[in-house]
Write a protein that holds these residues in place. Structure first.
Motif, mmCIF file in Angstrom:
data_model
loop_
_atom_site.group_PDB
_atom_site.id
_atom_site.type_symbol
_atom_site.label_atom_id
_atom_site.label_comp_id
_atom_site.label_asym_id
_atom_site.label_seq_id
_atom_site.Cartn_x
_atom_site.Cartn_y
_atom_site.Cartn_z
ATOM 1 N N THR A 77 0.738 -1.149 0.071
ATOM 2 C CA THR A 77 0.119 0.054 -0.096
ATOM 3 C C THR A 77 0.923 1.321 0.062
ATOM 4 O OG1 THR A 77 -0.248 0.308 2.352
ATOM 5 C CG2 THR A 77 -1.632 -1.498 1.365
ATOM 6 N N SER A 78 0.338 2.369 -0.156
ATOM 7 C CA SER A 78 0.980 3.501 -0.163
ATOM 8 C C SER A 78 1.545 3.778 1.223
ATOM 9 C CB SER A 78 0.281 4.784 -0.443
ATOM 10 O OG SER A 78 -1.018 4.680 0.385
ATOM 11 N N ASN A 79 0.853 3.390 2.326
ATOM 12 C CA ASN A 79 1.239 3.360 3.628
ATOM 13 C C ASN A 79 2.401 2.342 4.160
ATOM 14 O OD1 ASN A 79 -0.455 5.621 3.782
ATOM 15 N ND2 ASN A 79 -1.996 4.161 4.702
ATOM 16 N N GLY A 80 2.665 1.584 3.193
ATOM 17 C CA GLY A 80 3.790 0.532 3.543
ATOM 18 C C GLY A 80 3.055 -1.073 3.217
ATOM 19 N N THR A 81 3.789 -1.850 3.848
ATOM 20 C CA THR A 81 3.488 -3.317 3.681
ATOM 21 C C THR A 81 2.526 -3.905 4.682
ATOM 22 O OG1 THR A 81 5.350 -3.572 2.228
ATOM 23 C CG2 THR A 81 4.318 -5.390 2.917
ATOM 24 N N LYS A 82 1.295 -4.651 4.284
ATOM 25 C CA LYS A 82 0.792 -5.244 5.347
ATOM 26 C C LYS A 82 0.675 -6.706 5.142
ATOM 27 C CE LYS A 82 -2.481 -1.742 6.864
ATOM 28 N NZ LYS A 82 -2.264 -1.401 8.222
ATOM 29 N N LYS A 83 1.012 -7.606 6.050
ATOM 30 C CA LYS A 83 1.153 -9.006 5.594
ATOM 31 C C LYS A 83 -0.128 -9.798 6.552
ATOM 32 C CE LYS A 83 5.932 -8.950 4.991
ATOM 33 N NZ LYS A 83 7.199 -9.534 5.666
ATOM 34 N N LEU A 84 -0.796 -10.836 5.842
ATOM 35 C CA LEU A 84 -1.856 -11.532 6.256
ATOM 36 C C LEU A 84 -1.507 -12.950 6.297
ATOM 37 C CD1 LEU A 84 -4.822 -9.835 4.386
ATOM 38 C CD2 LEU A 84 -3.840 -8.911 6.318
ATOM 39 N N ASP A 85 -1.800 -13.352 7.634
ATOM 40 C CA ASP A 85 -1.342 -14.882 7.683
ATOM 41 C C ASP A 85 -2.993 -15.443 7.338
ATOM 42 O OD1 ASP A 85 1.285 -15.156 8.078
ATOM 43 O OD2 ASP A 85 1.109 -14.232 10.035
ATOM 44 N N ILE A 86 -2.960 -16.622 6.544
ATOM 45 C CA ILE A 86 -4.353 -17.250 6.490
ATOM 46 C C ILE A 86 -4.237 -18.523 6.843
ATOM 47 C CG2 ILE A 86 -5.917 -17.841 4.573
ATOM 48 C CD1 ILE A 86 -4.595 -15.126 3.367
ATOM 49 N N SER A 87 -5.238 -18.957 7.793
ATOM 50 C CA SER A 87 -5.360 -20.126 8.300
ATOM 51 C C SER A 87 -6.754 -20.688 8.015
ATOM 52 C CB SER A 87 -4.918 -20.451 9.681
ATOM 53 O OG SER A 87 -4.929 -21.727 10.110
ATOM 54 N N LEU A 88 -7.178 -21.767 7.295
ATOM 55 C CA LEU A 88 -8.554 -22.053 7.121
ATOM 56 C C LEU A 88 -8.708 -23.490 7.117
ATOM 57 C CD1 LEU A 88 -11.136 -21.298 5.532
ATOM 58 C CD2 LEU A 88 -9.749 -21.525 3.503
ATOM 59 N N THR A 89 -9.499 -24.147 7.921
ATOM 60 C CA THR A 89 -9.838 -25.479 8.087
ATOM 61 C C THR A 89 -10.879 -25.865 7.152
ATOM 62 O OG1 THR A 89 -9.190 -25.341 10.537
ATOM 63 C CG2 THR A 89 -10.599 -27.238 9.859
#
Length: 129
Positions: A18-30
């Motif tokens: 993003t313009s404000n930096g980086t965001k990381k999402l951890d996804i865990s799905l059962t």
């Protein structure tokens, strides 16, 4: 001896620039039968509403329903916390979020859902009641 193997959970990472930096999402799905059913229903709802929109046959209520179906899909597959982060990044704009993030769902998560559905179907076929 009969061996039972627990299905693996889906795990993934998504990095948003993003313009404000980086965001990381951890996804865990059962992946459960209930999740597969809900995901398929939402997918069909989105496709039906998109077809109406492309034909110009969608009213404001259906447009809002489309936005809700998109957000519900993200909540189901990515989790509430990750969806809230996405909504913040996309300024509460489900259409923009869908355009950018749905390819990840289609290319990465959907194959895992399809594989799980096929495995479950094969397991039921092998059972002799």
């Amino acid at each position: 001896m009969y061996t039972i193997r627990k299905s693996e959970d889906f795990r993934g990472k998504l990095k948003l620039l993003t313009s404000n930096g980086t965001k990381k999402l951890d996804i865990s799905l059962t992946i459960t039968p209930d999740l597969l059913t809900k995901a398929r229903k939402l997918q069909v709802d989105i496709l039906d509403l998109q077809k109406k929109a492309q034909k110009g046959e969608i009213d404001q209520a259906e447009l809002e329903k489309l936005g809700c179906a998109i957000v519900d899909t993200f909540r189901l597959l990515l989790g509430d916390e990750n969806t809230n982060i996405l909504m913040e990044v996309y300024n509460q704009n489900p259409a923009g979020m869908f355009k950018d993030v749905y390819p990840y769902i289609q290319d990465v998560i959907q194959p895992a859902l399809t594989k799980a559905a096929k495995n479950r179907a094969n397991a039921f076929r092998r059972q002799s009641w």
